[in-house]
Design a protein around this motif. Structure first.
Motif, PDB file in Angstrom:
ATOM      1  N   PRO A 262      -8.341   8.943   3.818  1.00 27.11           N
ATOM      2  CA  PRO A 262      -8.744   9.653   2.592  1.00 27.11           C
ATOM      3  C   PRO A 262      -7.520  10.271   1.908  1.00 27.11           C
ATOM      4  O   PRO A 262      -6.569  10.697   2.573  1.00 27.11           O
TER       5      PRO A 262
ATOM      6  N   PHE B  69      -2.078   5.301   2.526  1.00 28.45           N
ATOM      7  CA  PHE B  69      -3.515   5.469   2.718  1.00 28.45           C
ATOM      8  C   PHE B  69      -4.232   4.182   3.122  1.00 28.45           C
ATOM      9  O   PHE B  69      -5.434   4.181   3.336  1.00 28.45           O
TER      10      PHE B  69
ATOM     11  N   THR C  22      -7.010   0.711   0.111  1.00 22.83           N
ATOM     12  CA  THR C  22      -8.023   1.580  -0.498  1.00 22.83           C
ATOM     13  C   THR C  22      -8.790   0.862  -1.606  1.00 22.83           C
ATOM     14  O   THR C  22      -8.343  -0.160  -2.144  1.00 22.83           O
ATOM     15  N   ASP C  23      -9.935   1.425  -1.966  1.00 24.09           N
ATOM     16  CA  ASP C  23     -10.688   0.883  -3.102  1.00 24.09           C
ATOM     17  C   ASP C  23      -9.860   0.982  -4.387  1.00 24.09           C
ATOM     18  O   ASP C  23      -9.968   0.124  -5.267  1.00 24.09           O
ATOM     19  N   GLN C  24      -9.047   2.015  -4.487  1.00 22.05           N
ATOM     20  CA  GLN C  24      -8.208   2.166  -5.681  1.00 22.05           C
ATOM     21  C   GLN C  24      -7.239   0.993  -5.807  1.00 22.05           C
ATOM     22  O   GLN C  24      -7.067   0.432  -6.896  1.00 22.05           O
TER      23      GLN C  24
ATOM     24  N   VAL D 157      -8.412   3.337   6.776  1.00 28.79           N
ATOM     25  CA  VAL D 157      -8.223   3.740   5.382  1.00 28.79           C
ATOM     26  C   VAL D 157      -8.239   5.262   5.388  1.00 28.79           C
ATOM     27  O   VAL D 157      -9.228   5.874   5.780  1.00 28.79           O
TER      28      VAL D 157
ATOM     29  N   GLN E  35       0.781  -1.227   0.000  1.00 27.77           N
ATOM     30  CA  GLN E  35       0.000   0.000   0.000  1.00 27.77           C
ATOM     31  C   GLN E  35       0.821   1.291   0.000  1.00 27.77           C
ATOM     32  O   GLN E  35       1.981   1.330   0.385  1.00 27.77           O
TER      33      GLN E  35
END
Length: 218
Positions: free
Chosen positions: A71, A35, A38-40, A69, A32
């Motif tokens: 933003p 962040f 994440t959905d990304q 998570v 990661q």
């Protein structure tokens, strides 16, 4: 789906698993940014799962704050969590994710972004993996203390204010086996959920990554 994985020291952490969508070629651990899971990143996992890889994204902040998570517009919080993480403990968690995929057969590679890009270099230095790829890996000087054990590819933007040209040059000199590609872009050029995204550069970097992993993982 989100699962739990146990590290060698007993730490239990979340790990997103994206099953291979076609005949399984092997495994990829995605590391990661600052962040979290994440959905990304889950979207990136889906892309590689479609190519036949089982993908794991370990929640590397779980030792600091479980389930967090951050933003994308709250970078300082993510940076604080990253700075609170201990490299050796983080790598124990990465090793556990690698081992979990290895149990299912085939070779395992690592792809890391930002903070995770630097961790991908450490993975190539210390873990039993087939290959590693860093996307705009940061904090490079701390990884210039041992040679690579696994094939390594890296992607950086020439306008990345996190990785000045002299820092990247120092890393290339210390790790001459690392295959390095640079692009006219800034930091996080492959993150399609951030303003820094450069679609054509991201596509080129991912194409090179996929070819590199195909060569070393099959």
């Amino acid at each position: 789906m989100m699962t739990q994985t146990k590290a060698a020291d007993g730490h239990l952490f979340d790990c997103w698993i994206e099953p291979a969508k076609s005949e399984r070629k092997g495994g990829i651990v995605i590391l990661q940014e600052i962040f979290g899971v994440t959905d990304q990143l889950k979207g990136v996992a889906a892309i590689y799962a479609a190519l036949g890889y089982e993908v794991a994204i370990p929640a590397l902040f779980d030792r600091q704050e479980r389930g967090v998570v951050v933003p994308f517009d709250k970078g300082p919080k993510g940076r604080d969590l990253m700075l609170a993480a201990k490299l050796d403990e983080t790598m124990v968690d990465v090793a556990a994710a690698v081992a979990a995929l290895a149990k299912n057969g085939g070779k395992v590679g690592v792809i890391g972004f930002c903070w995770g890009g630097g961790l991908a270099i450490r993975a190539a230095q210390t873990l039993d993996i087939a290959a590693a790829v860093a996307f705009y890996g940061t904090r490079l000087p701390q990884y210039l203390d041992r040679p690579l054990k696994a094939p390594m590819q890296g992607h950086w933007g020439t306008q990345d204010d996190h990785v000045p040209a002299e820092m990247l040059a120092e890393a290339q000199a210390y790790l001459p086996q690392m295959e390095v590609h640079t692009y006219t872009a800034g930091h996080a050029f492959a993150n399609d959920a951030r303003p820094s995204y450069v679609p054509d550069v991201a596509a080129k970097a991912h194409a090179r990554t996929q070819a590199f992993l195909q060569k070393h993982l099959g």
